[in-house]
Design an enzyme around this catalytic site. Structure first.
Site, PDB file in Angstrom:
ATOM      1  CB  SER A 130      -0.897   0.013   1.250  1.00 37.14           C
ATOM      2  OG  SER A 130      -1.506   1.278   1.436  1.00 37.14           O
ATOM      3  CE1 TYR A 143      -4.095  -2.106   5.172  1.00 37.28           C
ATOM      4  CE2 TYR A 143      -3.148   0.033   4.641  1.00 37.28           C
ATOM      5  CZ  TYR A 143      -3.736  -1.148   4.238  1.00 37.28           C
ATOM      6  OH  TYR A 143      -3.950  -1.381   2.898  1.00 37.28           O
TER       7      TYR A 143
END
Length: 250
Positions: A130, A143
């Site tokens: 990401s 995350y």
């Protein structure tokens, strides 16, 4: 994408979102695809083999790899399994942090550990990371940490397995219209509604929209293919220009 006829692919997290888009792209070009996921979504069809797999459990990850390689060695591996949780390091419980790391990062380690011995020379791996591995919003500590781990793991494996011509790369999407992103939009969208929230998030990208899963799948397919034969240990952003811009506006 070079014609991958007779290629054998395994996709963790392939039942929906980017993983499913990657599966479709590979199958359209003739690859044999096995999907390993915790649930078989309505999108999955008989074109792909499927096996239940909780990536937190090493024995299930190994079973998925064995299932995918019953008849042929594994040519391609994609790790697209991931969850999103919100909070700073103070707000995030130890249990929640461990869960995010286990699914997003440790699962990738387990998948690659089991798969690489069953890959021929010339195999290829793509980890779906990401942009938040590089720059992040507030309250995504767990995350972002997990995706940063994938970045480092990509480089380490690329170096370790180059001698066997096994290539390892990472893809870093920006905001992409997936079930996970839609879940976040419902949570934070308030009265604006889901679609308007997605539109607003898209406007933060220079291209003015969120991405589509098939756009990320096309990049994954390229990195797996022989057309990317001199690319390994690299991270490719597919973020609509998100990280190219400064927050300051004139």
């Amino acid at each position: 994408m070079q014609d991958p006829l007779n290629k054998n692919a395994l996709i963790f997290g392939g039942a929906s979102g980017i993983g499913w888009a990657a599966a479709q792209t590979m199958m359209e070009h003739g690859a044999k695809v096995t999907i390993a996921d915790v649930h078989r979504s309505s999108e999955c069809n008989d074109a792909a083999r499927y096996i239940d797999c909780d990536v937190c459990k090493a024995e299930q990850v190994c079973a998925a790899v064995r299932y995918a390689t019953e008849r042929d060695p594994l040519d391609w591996l994609v790790y697209s399994t991931g969850i999103q949780r919100y909070g700073s390091v103070v707000d995030t419980s130890v249990e929640e942090y461990d869960l995010v790391q286990s699914i997003n990062a440790r699962g990738a380690f387990l998948a690659c550990r089991a798969a690489i011995p069953r890959m021929p020379k010339g195999g290829a791996i793509v980890l779906v990371s990401s942009v938040q591995a590089l720059a992040c919003q507030e309250s995504v500590a767990a995350y972002a940490a997990s995706k940063g781990t994938l970045e480092a793991l990509t480089r380490a494996m690329a170096v370790d397995h180059a001698k066997d011509n096994i290539r390892v790369n990472a893809v870093l999407p920006g905001t992409v219209d997936t079930p996970m992103v839609r879940s976040s939009a419902r949570r934070f969208g308030g009265a604006d509604g889901l679609e308007q929230t997605l539109q607003q998030w898209g406007e933060s990208h220079p291209l003015g929209r969120v991405g589509h899963a098939d756009e990320i799948a096309n990049l994954i397919a390229f990195l797996l293919s022989d057309k990317a034969s001199f690319i390994t240990g690299a991270s490719y952003r597919a973020d609509g220009g998100l990280l190219a811009q400064l927050a300051v506006r004139l």
